[in-house]
Design a protein around this motif. Structure first.
Motif, PDB file in Angstrom:
ATOM      1  N   ASP A  18      23.569  37.956 -68.762  1.00 20.76           N
ATOM      2  CA  ASP A  18      22.935  36.513 -68.407  1.00 20.76           C
ATOM      3  C   ASP A  18      24.062  35.480 -68.458  1.00 20.76           C
ATOM      4  N   LEU A  19      24.872  35.667 -69.430  1.00 22.50           N
ATOM      5  CA  LEU A  19      25.763  34.663 -69.871  1.00 22.50           C
ATOM      6  C   LEU A  19      26.851  34.579 -68.653  1.00 22.50           C
ATOM      7  N   ALA A  20      27.429  35.737 -68.157  1.00 22.57           N
ATOM      8  CA  ALA A  20      28.458  35.922 -66.996  1.00 22.57           C
ATOM      9  C   ALA A  20      28.291  34.939 -66.149  1.00 22.57           C
ATOM     10  N   PRO A  21      27.125  35.080 -65.337  1.00 19.48           N
ATOM     11  CA  PRO A  21      27.091  33.994 -64.029  1.00 19.48           C
ATOM     12  C   PRO A  21      26.982  32.416 -64.300  1.00 19.48           C
ATOM     13  N   ARG A  22      26.401  32.061 -65.745  1.00 15.72           N
ATOM     14  CA  ARG A  22      26.352  30.736 -66.339  1.00 15.72           C
ATOM     15  C   ARG A  22      28.012  30.339 -66.609  1.00 15.72           C
ATOM     16  N   LEU A  23      28.767  31.219 -67.136  1.00 17.54           N
ATOM     17  CA  LEU A  23      30.016  30.786 -67.362  1.00 17.54           C
ATOM     18  C   LEU A  23      30.955  30.858 -66.012  1.00 17.54           C
ATOM     19  N   ALA A  24      30.532  31.908 -65.224  1.00 22.02           N
ATOM     20  CA  ALA A  24      31.516  31.773 -63.961  1.00 22.02           C
ATOM     21  C   ALA A  24      31.117  30.457 -63.279  1.00 22.02           C
ATOM     22  N   ASP A  25      30.069  29.913 -63.007  1.00 26.18           N
ATOM     23  CA  ASP A  25      29.528  28.865 -62.616  1.00 26.18           C
ATOM     24  C   ASP A  25      30.257  27.570 -63.084  1.00 26.18           C
ATOM     25  N   GLU A  26      30.245  27.586 -64.521  1.00 24.49           N
ATOM     26  CA  GLU A  26      30.871  26.407 -65.269  1.00 24.49           C
ATOM     27  C   GLU A  26      32.393  26.495 -65.150  1.00 24.49           C
TER      28      GLU A  26
END
Length: 367
Positions: A18-26
């Motif tokens: 779940d962290l991966a897409p949040r980090l990728a977006d940021e």
């Protein structure tokens, strides 16, 4: 403490995923905002391409679980701000890798030409004046410098409250200095033909363990305003798992598959590096009076011979005298001691499970 299994592993893997897409977006938002046309357009584009190209994203992942271990909530405005701050870690990693490739004369990174090689190739294709290799080195150094500057900017502009930024600044300052100190220790070890296991582990501590695992955990926990005892436990875990991670990397440098790791086998040998694996090999060769192995390893290191036949002979010799088994034992011992540190009751249980799974990923990885 045992590795997480079954439902726990599934749950923590899902949380990390779940962290991966949040980090990728940021990351994408930050790079898009910073890559507007301007005087640094070419090196900005090169940096953005390098960061977007991939990587394991271990540093922001460890920072996130440091945040969670220290009591940080998984959702809400504070969590979103923390993820924005952790973008800085990927930019710091980009600085380290781009500069490292120049210093080590590496040909590839993540399956593509290293940054200095790409700039040199563009210089040759364009028939520009001067030396192509020198241009490539200089341009890559600037890309790395820009990454370091943007890393600072990312942390400072993430929107952290003043007290949170003040707490984060201590591990951030330490991490930048330790990363650079580790690079210098690595250079010194090669120049001095350092063969002491103690010294090669010191290089591993500063060059990899501190800024890959220990300090990202420290950064995340500091942002969460964790108890000092929790931060201490996380740093012990990070120290041990970080060194085990580097030892695994040493093994992959000789025995890994380039199609999987994204970099050629034998780079450390070609650079004349006495890694912990080589230090253990030389020590065992002396104890066993295997002068043939000592000569083989030193000839490979000093002459920078990395043809397939020599690499195969080195790999066979390291297995035969027990160097590989010794390093595997050390990895296992460091992993176990790191996991014991997580037993501190102040560490959030979900974070403990996630960090246990991350330890397994970092120390037994294939790439």
């Amino acid at each position: 403490m045992t590795l997480a299994t079954g439902h726990d592993t599934d749950a923590t893997a899902s949380s990390t995923a779940d962290l991966a897409p949040r980090l990728a977006d940021e990351l994408d938002r930050y790079l898009r905002d910073r890559c507007a046309p301007g005087v640094a357009a070419e090196i900005s584009a090169a940096l953005a391409d390098f960061v977007r190209r991939g990587g394991k994203r271990l540093r922001p992942t460890f920072a996130w679980w440091g945040w969670r271990a220290g009591g940080g909530a998984p959702d809400g405005p504070a969590a979103d701000t923390a993820v924005r701050a952790f973008v800085a870690l990927e930019l710091l990693q980009a600085c380290a890798l781009v500069h490292d490739d120049v210093m080590d004369r590496s040909a590839t990174r993540r399956g593509r030409p290293a940054t200095h090689r790409a700039f040199a190739a563009k210089h040759r294709r364009s028939c520009w004046a001067g030396d192509s290799a020198g241009y490539g080195d200089a341009a890559a150094i600037l890309v790395g410098d820009l990454a370091l500057a943007w890393a600072d900017d990312a942390l400072v502009t993430a929107g952290l409250p003043a007290d949170g930024l003040a707490r984060a600044w201590t591990p951030w300052q330490a991490m930048r200095t330790e990363m650079i100190a580790g690079q210098h220790l690595d250079l010194l070890a090669v120049a001095r033909r350092e063969e002491s296991l103690e010294e090669t582990l010191r290089v591993a501590r500063y060059k990899t363990a501190a800024y890959t695992v220990e300090r990202p955990l420290h950064l995340g926990a500091a942002l969460a305003d964790a108890e000092p005892a929790v931060i201490s436990a996380l740093r012990v875990f990070g120290h041990d798992i970080g060194i085990a991670y580097q030892l695994r990397d040493d093994l992959l440098g000789v025995f890994g598959d380039p199609e999987v790791t994204g970099k050629p086998v034998g780079d450390d040998l070609r650079e004349g590096k006495r890694t912990p694996l080589i230090s253990v090999g030389l020590s065992l060769a002396r104890e066993l009076r295997r002068d043939d192995v000592t000569r083989l390893l030193r000839r490979c290191l000093d002459d920078r011979r990395t043809d397939p036949r020599t690499l195969a002979a080195v790999a066979d010799a390291l297995r035969e005298i027990g160097a590989v088994a010794a390093l595997e034992q050390q990895i296992a011992a460091l992993t176990a001691s790191g996991l014991r540190a997580l037993e501190h009751p102040g560490v959030d249980p979900d974070a403990r499970r996630a960090l246990t799974a991350l330890a397994a990923r970092a120390t037994s990885r294939l790439r």
